[in-house]
Design a protein around this motif. Structure first.
Motif, PDB file in Angstrom:
ATOM      1  N   ALA A  79       5.655  -0.166 -12.700  1.00 14.79           N
ATOM      2  CA  ALA A  79       4.834  -0.924 -13.650  1.00 14.79           C
ATOM      3  C   ALA A  79       3.533  -1.369 -13.001  1.00 14.79           C
ATOM      4  N   ASN A  80       3.613  -1.825 -11.763  1.00 15.90           N
ATOM      5  CA  ASN A  80       2.410  -2.230 -11.039  1.00 15.90           C
ATOM      6  C   ASN A  80       1.476  -1.042 -10.862  1.00 15.90           C
ATOM      7  N   ALA A  81       2.011   0.100 -10.432  1.00 21.71           N
ATOM      8  CA  ALA A  81       1.187   1.285 -10.189  1.00 21.71           C
ATOM      9  C   ALA A  81       0.507   1.771 -11.473  1.00 21.71           C
ATOM     10  N   ARG A  82       1.247   1.748 -12.576  1.00 25.59           N
ATOM     11  CA  ARG A  82       0.668   2.183 -13.838  1.00 25.59           C
ATOM     12  C   ARG A  82      -0.467   1.255 -14.266  1.00 25.59           C
ATOM     13  N   ALA A  83      -0.267  -0.052 -14.106  1.00 20.74           N
ATOM     14  CA  ALA A  83      -1.287  -1.016 -14.525  1.00 20.74           C
ATOM     15  C   ALA A  83      -2.564  -0.866 -13.697  1.00 20.74           C
ATOM     16  N   VAL A  84      -2.414  -0.667 -12.400  1.00 16.66           N
ATOM     17  CA  VAL A  84      -3.594  -0.501 -11.543  1.00 16.66           C
ATOM     18  C   VAL A  84      -4.311   0.808 -11.856  1.00 16.66           C
ATOM     19  N   ALA A  85      -3.530   1.879 -12.051  1.00 20.17           N
ATOM     20  CA  ALA A  85      -4.130   3.171 -12.409  1.00 20.17           C
ATOM     21  C   ALA A  85      -4.886   3.090 -13.731  1.00 20.17           C
ATOM     22  N   GLN A  86      -4.342   2.365 -14.679  1.00 19.30           N
ATOM     23  CA  GLN A  86      -4.998   2.224 -15.982  1.00 19.30           C
ATOM     24  C   GLN A  86      -6.352   1.530 -15.830  1.00 19.30           C
ATOM     25  N   LEU A  87      -6.410   0.506 -15.004  1.00 23.07           N
ATOM     26  CA  LEU A  87      -7.701  -0.161 -14.758  1.00 23.07           C
ATOM     27  C   LEU A  87      -8.690   0.787 -14.087  1.00 23.07           C
ATOM     28  N   LEU A  88      -8.218   1.543 -13.122  1.00 26.66           N
ATOM     29  CA  LEU A  88      -9.108   2.460 -12.401  1.00 26.66           C
ATOM     30  C   LEU A  88      -9.647   3.558 -13.309  1.00 26.66           C
ATOM     31  N   SER A  89      -8.860   3.922 -14.301  1.00 23.22           N
ATOM     32  CA  SER A  89      -9.287   5.015 -15.192  1.00 23.22           C
ATOM     33  C   SER A  89     -10.249   4.545 -16.272  1.00 23.22           C
ATOM     34  N   GLY A 133       5.034  -5.372  -7.452  1.00 19.86           N
ATOM     35  CA  GLY A 133       6.328  -4.810  -7.789  1.00 19.86           C
ATOM     36  C   GLY A 133       7.207  -4.755  -6.552  1.00 19.86           C
ATOM     37  N   VAL A 134       8.485  -4.483  -6.746  1.00 18.50           N
ATOM     38  CA  VAL A 134       9.422  -4.434  -5.624  1.00 18.50           C
ATOM     39  C   VAL A 134      10.358  -3.246  -5.805  1.00 18.50           C
ATOM     40  N   ASP A 135      10.771  -2.664  -4.711  1.00 19.32           N
ATOM     41  CA  ASP A 135      11.704  -1.539  -4.727  1.00 19.32           C
ATOM     42  C   ASP A 135      13.106  -2.072  -5.035  1.00 19.32           C
ATOM     43  N   LEU A 136      13.536  -1.907  -6.279  1.00 21.45           N
ATOM     44  CA  LEU A 136      14.802  -2.489  -6.723  1.00 21.45           C
ATOM     45  C   LEU A 136      16.018  -1.718  -6.224  1.00 21.45           C
ATOM     46  N   GLU A 137      15.800  -0.516  -5.698  1.00 22.09           N
ATOM     47  CA  GLU A 137      16.915   0.236  -5.114  1.00 22.09           C
ATOM     48  C   GLU A 137      17.147  -0.178  -3.666  1.00 22.09           C
ATOM     49  N   ALA A 197       0.827  -1.203   0.000  1.00 20.61           N
ATOM     50  CA  ALA A 197       0.000   0.000   0.000  1.00 20.61           C
ATOM     51  C   ALA A 197       0.864   1.256   0.000  1.00 20.61           C
ATOM     52  N   ALA A 198       1.911   1.256   0.822  1.00 20.04           N
ATOM     53  CA  ALA A 198       2.792   2.421   0.895  1.00 20.04           C
ATOM     54  C   ALA A 198       3.510   2.655  -0.430  1.00 20.04           C
ATOM     55  N   ASN A 199       4.014   1.589  -1.029  1.00 16.55           N
ATOM     56  CA  ASN A 199       4.703   1.729  -2.320  1.00 16.55           C
ATOM     57  C   ASN A 199       3.770   2.228  -3.413  1.00 16.55           C
ATOM     58  N   LEU A 200       2.553   1.678  -3.450  1.00 12.44           N
ATOM     59  CA  LEU A 200       1.588   2.080  -4.477  1.00 12.44           C
ATOM     60  C   LEU A 200       1.228   3.548  -4.328  1.00 12.44           C
ATOM     61  N   CYS A 201       0.924   3.958  -3.102  1.00 18.74           N
ATOM     62  CA  CYS A 201       0.525   5.354  -2.874  1.00 18.74           C
ATOM     63  C   CYS A 201       1.669   6.321  -3.198  1.00 18.74           C
TER      64      CYS A 201
END
Length: 368
Positions: free
Chosen positions: A358-368, A174-178, A21-25
């Protein structure tokens, strides 16, 4: 977009669902979306532009906790002018509900395998409350579409709820790769023992008991190892189990950690024998740190594991789980150093396919 996110806790300091949730937001805020977080707890340092809408929760019982968060978050969302509502905790109505927590009906079939015992447990107010919330969520009137983070969850939903398959969308985590990345491992550190790592907040569901039982077999087969257990749960019963099996000096309970990436980076094999998880993000974090993963097919994360390439997958929630875990651990222990290093390289390469953005973009696209 203006997006309302419903999640009881939104934090990098808690479990996988809360970190998701924190990463997505944060990713959405970076992309320029206006994000309202309807949560009892939301850490201040996730992103300066997040808008936390505090939700009051009644903690007098598990039943009250689940229902009060649902009711109060729904009251709060009606006061907001948003384009979409995403529920990451059990609440409805919403434009989308993401299956972050275990599907309760399926988990109960594993937790209480006896039909009569399961029938009695379904009368428990806590279970009744969660099952009722899930029935409401998986009603097409209340939820436009469902997001799952694994094919496992997509397959399980129709077993309990008549929700149309074409409205269930699989979007992997997704995962924080840094933050989660490999580091140089010091030469000469190895005393011959394989460093195993377990990370989890719910020791029973995550399979710590069968793992400790498996280590007896590993020990009998002459493999040297150490197991670090990291997570917030009550360890007393598992300490006793390890002591009874003669493993006190080989199983180290460390409690929760604020820098879990350091544990991933120093281990040789991540062992996560979950009895059931929609998609355990800890497995993706381990892979990102170059750590091969041993998990079960009742964990959605297993869908991204390549057998003998970057990890191992065994059957979950079965009577032979300990034996299967022992066999896989011994296979890893027998590998030459060069082959283990190849697995580490493949693990990192696998994780690089799963970014938070990539995860955030895909979820946002569905919501839109």
């Amino acid at each position: 977009m203006k997006i309302a996110v419903i999640r009881k806790e939104c934090s990098f300091r808690m479990g996988g669902a809360e970190r998701y949730a924190a990463n997505l937001c944060r990713a959405w805020a970076d992309m320029g979306h206006t994000v309202y977080v309807l949560a009892e707890r939301c850490d201040d340092d996730i992103h300066p532009d997040l808008i936390h809408v505090p939700i009051q929760v009644d903690h007098r019982s598990s039943w009250a906790k689940n229902n009060s968060f649902h009711r109060n978050s729904q009251k709060a969302v009606t006061t907001l002018e948003v384009d979409a509502v995403l529920a990451l905790s059990r609440s409805f109505p919403a434009d989308a509900f993401r299956v972050s927590d275990p599907l309760h009906d399926f988990w109960m079939s594993i937790r209480y395998p006896g039909k009569f015992h399961r029938f009695l447990q379904r009368l428990n107010p806590r279970h009744r409350a969660i099952l009722a919330l899930e029935r409401g969520i998986f009603d097409t009137v209340n939820t436009r579409f469902i997001i799952t983070n694994s094919q496992l969850s997509k397959r399980l939903i129709p077993q309990s709820h008549p929700y149309p398959a074409d409205r269930i969308h699989v979007i992997y985590n997704g995962v924080d790769l840094e933050k989660f990345r490999p580091v140089a491992r010091p030469s000469g550190r190895d005393d011959g023992a394989v460093d195993l790592l377990f990370v989890g907040q719910d020791f029973k569901r995550k399979g710590l008991g069968p793992l400790i039982e498996a280590l007896v077999i590993v020990k009998e087969r002459g493999c040297a190892f150490r197991l670090r257990v990291i997570g917030r749960d009550r360890p007393a019963a598992y300490r006793k189990l390890a002591a009874r099996l003669g493993l006190t000096d080989r199983v180290i309970f460390e409690g929760p950690s604020g820098s879990i990436q350091n544990a991933y980076q120093s281990a040789d094999l991540f062992v996560f024998p979950s009895l059931y998880d929609p998609f355990a993000n800890v497995c993706l974090e381990a892979l990102a740190c170059g750590l091969p993963v041993l998990t079960t097919d009742t964990n959605g994360s297993s869908e991204v594991i390549e057998e003998d390439g970057d990890g191992y997958v065994v059957a979950g929630a079965v009577a032979t789980l300990a034996e299967q875990l022992a066999a896989a651990i011994c296979r890893f222990c027998a590998l030459p150093a060069a082959e283990r290093e190849t697995m580490r390289t493949r693990a990192r390469a696998k994780a690089e396919n799963f970014t938070i953005e990539a995860n955030a973009r895909a979820v946002a696209q569905l919501l839109s």
